[in-house]
Design an enzyme around this catalytic site. Structure first.
Site, PDB file in Angstrom:
ATOM      1  N   GLU A 246      33.273 -18.366   9.915  1.00 29.81           N
ATOM      2  CA  GLU A 246      32.864 -19.367   8.704  1.00 29.81           C
ATOM      3  C   GLU A 246      34.292 -19.598   8.760  1.00 29.81           C
ATOM      4  O   GLU A 246      34.394 -18.956   8.204  1.00 29.81           O
ATOM      5  CB  GLU A 246      31.821 -18.963   8.104  1.00 29.81           C
ATOM      6  CG  GLU A 246      31.016 -20.205   7.066  1.00 29.81           C
ATOM      7  CD  GLU A 246      32.179 -20.812   5.658  1.00 29.81           C
ATOM      8  OE1 GLU A 246      33.042 -21.151   5.938  1.00 29.81           O
ATOM      9  OE2 GLU A 246      32.172 -20.072   4.826  1.00 29.81           O
ATOM     10  N   CYS A 280      34.829 -22.278   0.378  1.00 25.77           N
ATOM     11  CA  CYS A 280      34.633 -22.884   1.474  1.00 25.77           C
ATOM     12  C   CYS A 280      34.708 -24.383   1.817  1.00 25.77           C
ATOM     13  O   CYS A 280      34.153 -25.590   2.598  1.00 25.77           O
ATOM     14  CB  CYS A 280      34.420 -22.251   2.537  1.00 25.77           C
ATOM     15  SG  CYS A 280      32.452 -21.410   2.172  1.00 25.77           S
TER      16      CYS A 280
END
Length: 476
Positions: A246, A280
């Protein structure tokens, strides 16, 4: 605070230390034992025994351990929250939210431990399958290496550790060297809950520790959350094993001319400046239909200027520091580059005084050229870019004009336009009338392109943390 590293359930003190710095003041609040490559090799050997012990437990027994851990975490929630403020610099309200999310991640993982099953395969559907019956089981892979970033040291660790343990795997966790305190506290909770001690190691350290964890042939899965640069290194060096990545994004909001402007402003503020933008799925790029552009900018500027910036321990603080002064300086350089290329600074763009120079004032920059770092790269800062568009197809192209593709938020009342974005946007998640920073911890979460490989969320992570074993009976 625990300052020793956790090696196969044993707390080990080392001479070499990692300083943990409070981002708001620059004060060293703790020194944690620094792990080495040798510690990784020891942890992997112990993990083999831990895997045997944990995988021998029934799904219900693993469920009970994780549920006890969730209760212990709930009892100590405020201690965890204060630790998060000290090592990350997020506000106390944001820290409490992370703890509550981590509790839910743990509970979801516990519940999934009781649901790991298989499927009957109709072998006799094949011409050669007469008299045969088949099914598959899911079994733990063995040893999982997990590497987590600084911004959510508790919940992102939980997203890797809890599902892996639910399957019956042993786990070796390397938290960010900047934020090891809360992950070590998590280790303490899991051991107290009854986890076989050999099944868990937590090894704070630098890249040498991460390399040993990701390249060792006895590790079967590497799960990493962090930068694209490190993700690419891990992918090249991991060898024949599963890799789950990720790697972040520069997520977008699109406000169409029929969208709810007030809600879009609210979600931009929430998504762009929470955790000082160090998420993120932070809102980084906002594309507004030209009919609403000026009004949106005016409302957004008013809302952003109303945010309280400063001491993250204060209950009413909205935006705290970034993780370090160097990050503020980097983003200011990106802002300067964009302004030099013709962008317009609406508000912010400077650090908040000398004493707290790790605090960047919440920033809005408009009319940003797409060739600039502020538009193309992941800023990971309290900075939002706002640009106009005319047509739906143009907005879709602007969203997709990125090497990343994690989540996008689209504000429109038109179901046809919503479906146009759902079909054409290159992202792991499309949220209609919601910001891209929304995440429920049990949903499949992950991205496309350079945003990563695989999905998190306990049920979906378990697919990566297990192997399929096919079973066939010949009944002739």
């Amino acid at each position: 605070m625990r300052t020793e590293l956790l090696l196969g359930g044993e707390w080990v003190s080392k001479e070499e230390k990692l300083p943990v710095v409070y981002p708001y003041t620059g004060e060293v609040v703790a020194e944690v034992s620094k792990a080495s490559e040798e510690d990784v090799y020891k942890a992997i050997e112990v993990a083999k025994e831990g895997y045997e012990k944990l995988s021998a437990l029934t799904p219900y027994e693993r469920y009970e351990i994780l549920m006890r851990a969730s209760q212990l975490l709930k009892q100590r929630a405020e201690d965890f929250a204060k630790s998060l403020v000290l090592e990350v610099g997020k506000t106390i309200r944001e820290a409490r939210t992370e703890v509550q999310r981590a509790i839910q991640t743990l509970i979801f993982s516990a519940e999934e431990a009781r649901r790991i099953g298989g499927e009957v395969i109709p072998i006799d559907a094949h011409p050669n399958g007469k008299s045969k019956i088949g099914f598959y089981l899911r079994q733990p892979v063995g040893i999982v290496s997990a590497i987590t970033p600084f911004n959510f040291p508790l919940n992102l660790s939980m997203h890797k550790v809890a599902p892996a343990l639910a399957c019956g795997n042993a786990v070796i966790l390397k938290p960010s060297e900047r934020t090891p305190l809360t992950p070590l506290m998590l280790g303490e909770v899991l051991l107290e809950a009854g986890l076989p001690p050999q099944a868990l190691s937590i090894l704070p350290g630098y890249g040498d520790v991460g390399k040993a964890m990701t390249t060792h042939p006895d590790v079967r899965v590497v799960s990493f959350t962090g930068s694209r640069k490190i993700g690419e290194i891990i992918t090249r060096q991991a060898g024949i094993k599963k890799v789950v990545l990720e790697l972040g994004s520069n997520s977008a909001i699109v406000l169409h001319k029929d969208g709810d402007l007030k809600k879009a402003v609210q979600k931009t503020v929430l998504g762009g400046y929470a955790i000082a933008g160090q998420v993120c799925i932070s809102v980084q790029r906002v594309f507004v239909h030209e009919e609403l552009f000026d009004q949106f900018l005016e409302e957004l500027e008013k809302a952003v200027n109303g945010l309280k910036v400063g001491d993250p321990m204060q209950e009413d603080t909205d935006v705290g520091p970034m993780i370090g002064v160097s990050e503020v300086q980097r983003v200011q350089e990106w802002i300067d580059e964009a302004l030099h290329e013709g962008a317009k600074l609406i508000t912010g763009g400077v650090s908040c005084g000398d004493r707290v120079s790790s605090v960047l004032l919440p920033t809005i920059v408009s009319l940003v050229p797409p060739n600039t770092k502020l538009y193309r790269e992941e800023a990971f800062a309290p900075v939002v870019v706002v640009n106009p568009y005319k047509e739906v197809e143009e907005a879709i192209q602007m969203v997709n004009d990125s090497e990343y593709g994690l989540q996008v938020g689209v504000f429109t009342k038109d179901i046809d336009i919503a479906w146009e974005f759902i079909r054409k946007v290159q992202a792991g998640g499309v949220l209609i009338n919601e910001g891209p920073n929304f995440r429920a911890d049990h949903m499949p979460y992950g991205g496309v392109k350079y945003s990563g490989i695989g999905r998190e969320g306990p049920r979906f992570a378990i697919e990566d943390y297990t192997e399929i074993k096919m079973v066939i009976f010949d009944l002739s």
